[in-house]
Design an enzyme around this catalytic site. Structure first.
Site, short mmCIF file in Angstrom:
data_model
loop_
_atom_site.label_atom_id
_atom_site.label_comp_id
_atom_site.label_asym_id
_atom_site.label_seq_id
_atom_site.Cartn_x
_atom_site.Cartn_y
_atom_site.Cartn_z
N ASN A 182 48.75 -6.72 34.43
CA ASN A 182 49.85 -6.05 34.81
C ASN A 182 50.12 -4.97 33.78
O ASN A 182 50.34 -5.54 32.53
CB ASN A 182 50.95 -7.19 35.05
CG ASN A 182 52.27 -6.60 35.25
OD1 ASN A 182 52.56 -5.36 34.86
ND2 ASN A 182 53.27 -7.41 35.65
N HIS B 180 52.82 -1.82 42.73
CA HIS B 180 52.66 -2.35 41.25
C HIS B 180 51.71 -3.54 41.36
O HIS B 180 51.73 -4.35 42.08
CB HIS B 180 54.24 -2.79 40.77
CG HIS B 180 54.06 -3.49 39.60
ND1 HIS B 180 53.37 -2.98 38.39
CD2 HIS B 180 54.73 -4.80 39.12
CE1 HIS B 180 53.86 -3.77 37.37
NE2 HIS B 180 54.30 -4.83 37.99
N CYS C 213 58.76 -2.26 34.70
CA CYS C 213 57.75 -2.37 35.73
C CYS C 213 58.06 -1.40 36.98
O CYS C 213 57.00 -0.74 37.43
CB CYS C 213 57.31 -3.70 36.19
SG CYS C 213 56.46 -4.74 35.03
O1 UT7 Z 1 55.67 -6.87 36.50
C1 UT7 Z 1 56.93 -7.38 36.45
C2 UT7 Z 1 56.92 -8.57 37.60
N1 UT7 Z 1 56.30 -9.83 37.48
C3 UT7 Z 1 55.77 -10.38 38.23
O2 UT7 Z 1 55.78 -9.94 39.44
C4 UT7 Z 1 55.41 -11.58 38.08
C5 UT7 Z 1 55.63 -12.81 38.91
N2 UT7 Z 1 55.33 -14.15 38.84
C6 UT7 Z 1 53.89 -14.43 38.92
O3 UT7 Z 1 53.04 -13.54 39.13
C7 UT7 Z 1 53.75 -15.97 38.96
O4 UT7 Z 1 54.86 -16.59 39.01
C8 UT7 Z 1 52.98 -16.56 37.61
C9 UT7 Z 1 51.51 -15.91 37.82
C10 UT7 Z 1 53.78 -16.03 36.41
C11 UT7 Z 1 52.83 -17.99 37.98
O5 UT7 Z 1 52.21 -18.29 38.81
P1 UT7 Z 1 53.01 -19.59 39.74
O6 UT7 Z 1 52.01 -19.73 40.65
O7 UT7 Z 1 54.29 -19.10 40.01
O8 UT7 Z 1 52.88 -20.74 38.62
P2 UT7 Z 1 54.22 -21.56 38.26
O9 UT7 Z 1 54.85 -20.64 37.05
O10 UT7 Z 1 54.95 -22.11 39.26
O11 UT7 Z 1 53.56 -22.65 37.10
C12 UT7 Z 1 52.65 -23.69 37.97
C13 UT7 Z 1 51.94 -24.35 36.89
C14 UT7 Z 1 52.89 -25.05 35.77
O12 UT7 Z 1 52.72 -26.32 35.35
P3 UT7 Z 1 53.34 -27.47 35.90
O13 UT7 Z 1 54.86 -27.23 35.49
O14 UT7 Z 1 53.37 -27.48 37.47
O15 UT7 Z 1 52.60 -28.56 35.37
C15 UT7 Z 1 52.63 -23.99 34.68
O16 UT7 Z 1 53.06 -24.38 33.37
O17 UT7 Z 1 51.02 -23.52 36.23
C16 UT7 Z 1 51.06 -23.67 34.87
N3 UT7 Z 1 50.71 -22.41 34.24
C17 UT7 Z 1 49.39 -22.22 33.78
N4 UT7 Z 1 48.51 -23.30 33.89
C18 UT7 Z 1 47.17 -22.62 33.33
C19 UT7 Z 1 51.47 -21.41 34.02
N5 UT7 Z 1 50.46 -20.42 33.22
C20 UT7 Z 1 49.48 -21.02 33.31
C21 UT7 Z 1 48.11 -20.51 32.88
N6 UT7 Z 1 47.02 -21.48 32.90
N7 UT7 Z 1 47.84 -19.11 32.19
#
Ligand code: UT7
Length: 324
Positions: free
Chosen positions: A281, A251, A114
């Site tokens: 992304n 980005h 990225c």
């Molecule tokens: O381009 C390269 C660089 N990449 C990035 O910059 C990505 C960086 N990370 C992010 O953008 C975020 O961390 C994500 C969008 C990937 C995830 O968001 P988050 O607010 O950090 O969520 P999380 O990973 O802490 O997950 C929170 C909850 C989890 O459930 P529990 O364990 O709390 O029950 C996940 O399983 O959200 C759940 N979850 C979803 N729920 C519905 C994760 N993905 C999804 C989904 N739909 N698609």
């Protein structure tokens, strides 16, 4: 004192026709349009057709950039193409673009996921300053739809396909921050974070392409601190302040990261170019795509000071400051 600058003279982009709204993922995954919008800002993304390769996207973006610059392919003497999703293991996707647009000189790919476009810009800047090339096409092009695990809701809803291209030309500047062109770059990587974001396949390991794996929450934390630090360093190196920056073209991974980084750098959200809602992304393509959109809609104009920053797998990250 005069100095050689890598000055932007045109840009362009290409997005595949197929638009995939968040609702598509609701059919097969335990997810919702509401969750994806709220947690990422993404509303839709484009996916390449089955017969479209990364080079097809790159070639379309390259042609759009040539048109914007009023140049022919033969006017380009180097192509630096950032991609993590090349057509073939070798040769480079850049050489396919070179052949398709009739460019001379040399062409090669860069791999910094990225952050690839920032790395490619820094390389293009160095090539121009070293007198190796007079006009360099810098491309970010990706087909991330090909490396996603469509059973993993934590990653497959985030990415899209697309390409953007920027043409840089060698011109004399006076060495001050008023010069047009790339004014500073700041690159970093730290391989100890390999496991935070990677593809679980490769030529010398599994012999397969593999699929994307990410610890999203961890990458998020690194993104906010590392991007704002790199952005601030790029400004310091060029001797400019946040108030001097006309637009930030970040980005496009997550709207929450984009706004948190802007806040940390004291830059108001009105001065941030945001396309993540429409593109998702697109890895190395996201910055040139967003820049081309903001040029086409009249936001980015001549003399504007543009700050770019990106982070991704590696971890690799960086920032670049450029005056149009
Ligand atoms: O381009 C390269 C660089 N990449 C990035 O910059 C990505 C960086 N990370 C992010 O953008 C975020 O961390 C994500 C969008 C990937 C995830 O968001 P988050 O607010 O950090 O969520 P999380 O990973 O802490 O997950 C929170 C909850 C989890 O459930 P529990 O364990 O709390 O029950 C996940 O399983 O959200 C759940 N979850 C979803 N729920 C519905 C994760 N993905 C999804 C989904 N739909 N698609």
């Amino acid at each position: 004192m005069t100095t050689l600058r890598a000055v932007p003279v045109g840009c362009g982009h290409y997005l595949p026709d197929r638009i995939v709204p968040n609702s598509e993922f609701e059919k097969t995954l335990d997810t919702s349009d509401e969750w994806i919008r709220a947690r990422t800002g993404i509303e839709r993304r484009h996916f390449a057709a089955d017969d479209q390769k990364t080079s097809d996207l790159a070639i379309a973006a390259a042609k759009a950039a040539l048109l914007d610059a009023g140049l022919d392919g033969s006017d380009i003497d180097a192509i630096v193409l950032a991609t993590a999703t090349p057509d073939q293991t070798f040769p480079s996707t850049a050489t396919r673009v070179q052949h398709a647009i009739g460019a001379g000189g040399f062409a090669f790919d860069m791999q910094a996921v990225c952050a690839g476009f920032i790395y490619a810009l820094a390389n293009a800047d160095a090539l121009i300053k070293a007198g190796q090339a007079k006009r360099v096409m810098v491309i970010g092009a990706e087909t991330f739809s090909r490396i996603l695990d469509y059973t993993d809701r934590g990653t497959c809803v985030l990415f899209g396909d697309g390409a953007g291209a920027l043409i840089l030309e060698a011109r004399e500047g006076d060495g001050s921050s008023d010069d047009a062109g790339i004014l500073s770059t700041d690159l970093h990587s730290d391989g100890k974070f390999n496991d935070l974001l990677y593809v679980d396949g490769g030529v010398s390991t599994t012999g397969t392409v593999g699929q994307l794996r990410m610890q999203g929450r961890e990458v998020f934390k690194h993104a906010v601190t590392k991007l704002s630090a790199a952005g601030n360093t790029a400004m310091e190196k060029a001797g400019v302040a946040p108030d001097d920056v006309t637009y930030v073209v970040p980005h496009q991974a997550n709207l929450r990261i984009i706004t948190a980084v802007a806040q940390k750098m004291s830059l108001p959200i009105e001065r941030i170019v945001v396309t993540v809602q429409d593109h998702g992304n697109t890895s190395a393509a996201s910055i040139p795509l967003a820049m081309s959109v903001a040029r086409a809609d009249g936001r980015i104009k001549a003399n504007d000071l543009i700050l770019m920053e990106a982070i991704g797998g590696g971890l690799a990250w960086g920032a670049a400051l450029m005056r149009w």
